[in-house]
Design a protein around this motif. Structure first.
Motif, PDB file in Angstrom:
ATOM      1  N   HIS A 446       0.816  -1.212   0.000  1.00 16.84           N
ATOM      2  CA  HIS A 446       0.000   0.000   0.000  1.00 16.84           C
ATOM      3  C   HIS A 446       0.850   1.263   0.000  1.00 16.84           C
ATOM      4  O   HIS A 446       0.368   2.342   0.324  1.00 16.84           O
ATOM      5  N   LEU A 450       0.642   7.047  -7.333  1.00 18.31           N
ATOM      6  CA  LEU A 450      -0.631   7.261  -8.018  1.00 18.31           C
ATOM      7  C   LEU A 450      -0.347   8.040  -9.296  1.00 18.31           C
ATOM      8  O   LEU A 450       0.499   8.946  -9.309  1.00 18.31           O
ATOM      9  N   THR A 461      -3.093   3.243  -9.898  1.00 16.23           N
ATOM     10  CA  THR A 461      -2.220   2.897  -8.780  1.00 16.23           C
ATOM     11  C   THR A 461      -1.028   2.136  -9.340  1.00 16.23           C
ATOM     12  O   THR A 461      -1.204   1.182 -10.104  1.00 16.23           O
ATOM     13  N   GLU A 506      -6.888  -2.734  -5.228  1.00 15.33           N
ATOM     14  CA  GLU A 506      -5.777  -3.270  -4.470  1.00 15.33           C
ATOM     15  C   GLU A 506      -5.456  -4.667  -4.943  1.00 15.33           C
ATOM     16  O   GLU A 506      -6.338  -5.430  -5.298  1.00 15.33           O
ATOM     17  N   THR A 544      -1.318   4.088  -0.674  1.00 16.27           N
ATOM     18  CA  THR A 544      -2.293   3.841  -1.730  1.00 16.27           C
ATOM     19  C   THR A 544      -3.402   2.888  -1.264  1.00 16.27           C
ATOM     20  O   THR A 544      -4.243   2.478  -2.049  1.00 16.27           O
ATOM     21  N   ALA A 606     -10.809   2.377  -5.819  1.00 17.60           N
ATOM     22  CA  ALA A 606      -9.432   2.765  -6.112  1.00 17.60           C
ATOM     23  C   ALA A 606      -9.152   4.145  -5.526  1.00 17.60           C
ATOM     24  O   ALA A 606     -10.071   4.922  -5.293  1.00 17.60           O
TER      25      ALA A 606
END
Ligand SMILES: C[S@@+](CC[C@H](N)C(=O)[O-])C[C@H]1O[C@@H](n2cnc3c(N)ncnc32)[C@H](O)[C@@H]1O
Length: 673
Positions: A446, A450, A461, A506, A544, A606
């Motif tokens: 994560h 971006l 992402t 993700e 993210t 997202a």
């Protein structure tokens, strides 16, 4: 109070001396002075009571004194108090360290509405008026709580200072049902006269509290610590909801050990008790020293008998020094609150070190200029992130802050995960509540980049190794267009098939950052005639992952509802939008805000959002109705939600091509050609 800077001294125990002369700044000015002196004294007295008019926020009464206080920040405090209250319900203990406390009114709310066992408020500003303000707010809150509990067992102690059923503010209160066996004693909140007289009475009450302070020195801290002890709260009553919640969180691995093995705030350092989880930091973080010889400390472990005292502390030290001092003394807090002006990344390492495993870290930044991408070099220095001027710059501000904290924590073997994130237009202000747990495995998946395509309006992402392929392929990856070619039902979980752009979701938990695919065709081969792909504007690294924890937010919403917390929490006269009935970007009713955040917490969504009036208006004949578009996207199997950062925006995992197709086919809004 003159907080004298002295050299490091051994701990003093229970030494009683007034913080400052109890007669200073009293109103009215003493008689027997010459006319000139009297005039001067009255001017001084007027300024001494300036700021001592009573204010109210979510039912808590307080004074702002000379301190910075912003009513618009009520929502941020509401959310923090709710998270803190749940923390105490789950663990049976809540020790709060608020290192940039200003008036201390937030600390008063933690005492009254989250049942904090200890609140330590600190503010660098060392002047006497600031100190008196903090003293008044914290001591009257703690005393009122105790006295109400003592006076009327079975009633809500918070009502003493909270307007428990105040319709104008929907104050509500905490959930004590048992009374305390001892009264707080001491000056009570001056509730009576209005105007200068009332202000003077409150000022006098503050002076009396100051005279009762115990001034101690903690090892390694050169500033005086003023402290007051109050009768303990009754043990936390079991709360089924909080119990269910704790299970949910524990099973998802985001909450550290529940019961602590230590007496939080106990005076003597304690050793770990058997059965403490290795994740609870409790083994590594024994009880605090410091006020050690000053008597028994506040707080208690879950399952312990009620703590011996409830403690209020006030200091005027630099936040970093204080946080580091707590770490050095192995005195960890269940909630560390750092509400700074500007960027607060300089406080991150020490703040992370001061929070207990399983505890909460509340961070605030007002660095809107940097987060908007206007000073990327400055952001690089402060956050380790190179931001860009994207349509979702304010979300970037939140993600930069979370990313900086998460990475800093990872270097220290601490995992931080957002409980909630809140952007407020005034300021702007970026707030994140993070839960700290101990693990060598941080969520690096994560922590990435971006991208935004200014040609097609898509968001991406990107993992570290896909940076080289950071180009937009919007025209070749619309799922709906593809489904026209090969008729098939859009997947119920759009994330399963969507891999890029707005549809970039993700990766599966096991995926490494490299598996977050770079933008590319989602199945249909790119026609050879397709023009060269558009390069993305890329920003990062930053967080993210999800901005909120949906389960935590639901528990907070249930808690707010149980308390009857609705509206903005402010008296009508203090509401940022005046008497406007509708919510504005500066003031949203709490229940509406929580619902919005819960919507946003859908993990399939997202990062980034699509503005209806900007991105969509430029591509469609007219702006689509936001809610109808969200509904239509959901019917097509996409995740879609409103966005708390911008009311006229949507979040979705559909790419722009699909959003436009949905608007065209389901809402009958033609594309602009
Ligand atoms: C935004 S205000 C805090 C508002 C408060 N938390 C509230 O909810 O009302 C920031 C405060 O931090 C204090 N401050 C600034 N730098 C500091 C530092 N290095 N250490 C401690 N306090 C600091 C300022 O004096 C100011 O009162």
């Amino acid at each position: 109070m003159q907080v004298a800077a002295r050299g490091p001294a051994a701990l003093t125990s229970g030494r009683q001396r007034p913080c400052r002369p109890a007669c200073a700044g009293l109103w009215p000015a003493p008689t027997g002075l010459s006319a000139r002196c009297r005039a001067t004294a009255e001017v001084e007295a007027d300024s001494a009571v300036a700021g001592w008019e009573e204010r109210e926020e979510r039912g808590t009464r307080f004074v702002a004194g000379p301190a910075f206080y912003r009513p618009e920040s009520c929502a941020g405090r509401d959310l923090a108090v709710l998270a803190a209250a749940l923390q105490r319900k789950r663990t049976g203990r809540l020790r709060v360290l608020d290192v940039m406390a200003a008036s201390g009114m937030r600390g008063a709310r933690y005492l009254l509405q989250a049942d904090a066992d200890e609140v330590w408020c600190n503010d660098l500003a060392p002047d006497a008026a600031m100190h008196s303000t903090m003293t008044y707010n914290l001591c009257t809150a703690a005393a009122a709580h105790a006295e109400a509990a003592n006076a009327a067992p079975g009633t809500d102690p918070a009502a003493a200072n909270s307007h428990a059923s105040n319709a104008s503010t929907n104050g509500g209160s905490s959930d004590h049902s048992a009374g305390s066996s001892a009264a707080g004693g001491g000056p009570v909140a001056a509730d009576g006269p209005a105007g200068a007289e009332g202000a003077a009475a409150r000022r006098q009450a503050a002076a009396a509290w100051e005279a009762r302070a115990r001034v101690v020195r903690l090892e390694g801290l050169t500033r005086d610590v003023c402290e007051w002890d109050f009768p303990p709260l009754p043990p936390a009553s079991p709360d089924p909801e909080a119990g269910v919640k704790a299970e949910t969180i524990a099973s998802s691995g985001t909450l550290g050990a529940q019961p602590s093995d230590e007496g939080a705030g106990t005076s003597q350092p304690t050793s770990s008790s058997p059965g403490a989880s290795a994740e609870g930091r409790t083994e590594e973080r024994p009880g605090p020293e410091g006020s050690a010889q000053a008597g028994p400390g506040p707080g208690s472990s879950a399952g312990d008998a009620a703590a011996p005292v409830r403690r209020v502390r006030i200091t005027h030290a630099d936040a970093n020094r204080l946080l580091t001092n707590c770490f050095m003394r192995e005195d960890y807090y269940d909630l560390v609150d750092v509400d700074s002006f500007g960027s607060e990344t300089q406080f991150l390492p020490a703040a992370i070190d001061a929070v207990r495993f399983g505890g909460l870290l509340y961070l605030t930044s007002t660095d809107g200029f940097t987060s908007s991408g206007k000073r990327p070099e400055r952001a690089l220095a402060a956050y380790g992130c190179y931001p860009r001027a994207t349509p979702w710059a304010n979300e970037q501000g939140l993600r930069m802050l979370i990313g900086a904290a998460v990475r800093e924590a990872a270097a220290r073997g601490v995992v931080l995960r957002p409980v909630f994130s809140l952007y407020s237009y005034h300021g702007p202000v970026f707030r994140v509540m993070l839960r700290a747990t101990s693990s060598a495995e941080w969520e690096s998946r994560h922590y990435g980049f971006l991208g935004h395509c200014f040609v097609h309006g898509d968001n991406y992402t990107l993992g570290w190794r896909s940076l080289a392929g950071a180009v937009c392929r919007c025209d070749s990856r619309g799922k709906l267009r593809k489904s026209e070619e090969e008729p098939q039902q859009a997947p119920a979980d759009a994330s399963a098939s969507a891999v890029e752009g707005s549809a970039a979701t993700e990766p599966e938990p096991s995926a490494s950052p490299d598996e977050v695919k770079a933008p590319g065709p989602s199945g249909a081969p790119t026609p050879t005639s397709t023009p060269a792909p558009t390069p993305l504007v890329v920003a990062g690294p930053m967080w993210t992952g999800p901005l909120h924890d949906a389960a935590e937010l639901r528990a907070m919403a249930a808690e707010a509802e149980r308390r009857g917390w609705t509206g903005t929490g402010l008296p009508k006269s203090a509401e940022p939008g005046g008497n406007r009935a509708k919510s504005s970007r500066n003031s949203r009713p709490l229940q509406e805000l929580l619902q919005l955040l819960i919507e946003e917490a859908d993990p399939r969504l997202a990062p980034g959002f699509i503005s209806v009036d900007d991105s969509l208006s430029r591509r469609l004949a007219r702006p689509p109705p936001r809610d109808a578009l969200i509904e239509a996207l959901r019917e097509e199997g996409f995740a879609a939600a409103r966005c708390h950062l911008e009311s006229r925006a949507i979040r979705t995992n559909a790419c722009m091509e699909d959003v436009l197709t949905v608007a065209e086919q389901r809402l009958g809004i033609k594309r602009r050609r």
